[in-house]
Design an enzyme around this catalytic site. Structure first.
Site: not given
Length: 310
Positions: A122-123
């Protein structure tokens, strides 16, 4: 030789507020579990170095990196990342990214390797999200391309959540193929466009998941013909996970990991496995689920690759 496994003690060396939902202790417990159950010996583990700044800048914005490293994030950014900022968190994050890169390097050398952390999908390029601060999958993929070790990289993401950060980082880049199997009803609310998204309905179990894997993985492997695979084996697909909307059993997860890894190694494609998400408050049970990918990788390594690696 046995399966190479990557681990660093720093992975569990971050203090979080009491009752914080992220089980930081699971990483150290996983290493202990693998040894105590005979899946791995102490000599199979190697410690990675922290990722170099140049590797991080290959996929992350310089300003974001500066603010993350030096603790200059806004309160909104800290809420979005899910962790209170600390120097220990920064050190842990950069080392974990180095761990996935090292795992892929070992996979190129031996055909298969696993990491006792990783999967921070999700980064995004310029912000953290959902407990994911730096995108280890993206950094490792970029390293493989930039170093000349690969011309095409396939990321197989079997976390229950879509790998939106990874998909957006590599949007429009034909050298990286992002394949995501995830629950459509789960985080993130706003999905990205992976190269192929396989959206599973809420409550899907072992049979539905196995059918989806068989319908997509061989075709993508044969059509894209990657030079390596990064496999995110999220444990949050399990029926008992707090943040998952799927219903896989232990047996279903074991079959998933065996299938994905075997499809790669049978084709002689190097594959690096990371553990992905998992959020059960019963941490020993969660650790047993994270151990499954190492268990199945070890079995595949012994069956298909140990003679070549010796």
């Amino acid at each position: 030789m046995p399966l190479p496994i990557v681990y660093h003690p720093i992975y569990s060396n971050v203090r979080l507020p009491e009752r914080h939902p992220f089980p930081m202790s699971k990483f150290a417990m996983l290493r202990t579990h693998l040894i105590e159950t005979g899946v791995a010996g102490d000599d199979q583990f190697s410690e990675p170095a922290p990722a170099e700044r140049a590797l991080l800048e290959a996929v992350h914005d310089r300003d974001y990196l500066d603010r993350f490293i030096h603790g200059d994030l806004t309160q909104a950014e800290i809420r979005r990342q899910g962790f209170p900022w600390s120097e220990a968190l920064v050190a842990r994050s950069i080392t974990a990214v180095g761990g996935t890169r090292h795992t892929l390097e070992l996979a190129f050398e031996h055909g298969l390797a696993t990491h006792c952390a990783g999967g921070t999908h999700h980064a995004h390029r310029d912000f953290a999200s959902g407990y994911c601060l730096l995108n280890d999958l993206a950094v490792a993929a970029a390293w493989a391309l930039d170093s000349g070790r690969a011309k095409r990289v396939l990321i197989i993401d079997c976390d229950v959540h879509q790998g939106d950060g990874t998909a957006r980082i590599f949007e429009g880049q034909p050298a990286v193929f992002t394949l995501s199997f995830h629950a459509g009803s789960n985080f993130p609310a706003r999905k990205a466009d992976s190269d192929r998204d396989v959206v599973l309905p809420r409550g899907a179990g072992d049979t539905e998941y196995a059918t989806a894997l068989a319908a997509h993985i061989p075709a993508v492997l044969d059509r894209f013909q990657p030079d390596c695979v990064l496999y995110d084996a999220g444990a949050d697909v399990h029926a008992d996970d707090r943040l998952g909307h799927l219903s896989l059993s232990d047996a279903g997860m074991r079959a998933r990991d065996r299938y994905v890894i075997e499809q790669c190694v049978r084709r002689r494609i190097p594959v690096a496995c990371v553990i992905g998400g998992g959020y059960d408050r019963d941490v020993p049970a969660l650790v047993r689920r994270h151990a499954l990918v190492h268990e199945q990788a070890s079995a595949c390594f012994e069956q298909f690759l140990s003679t070549d690696a010796a």
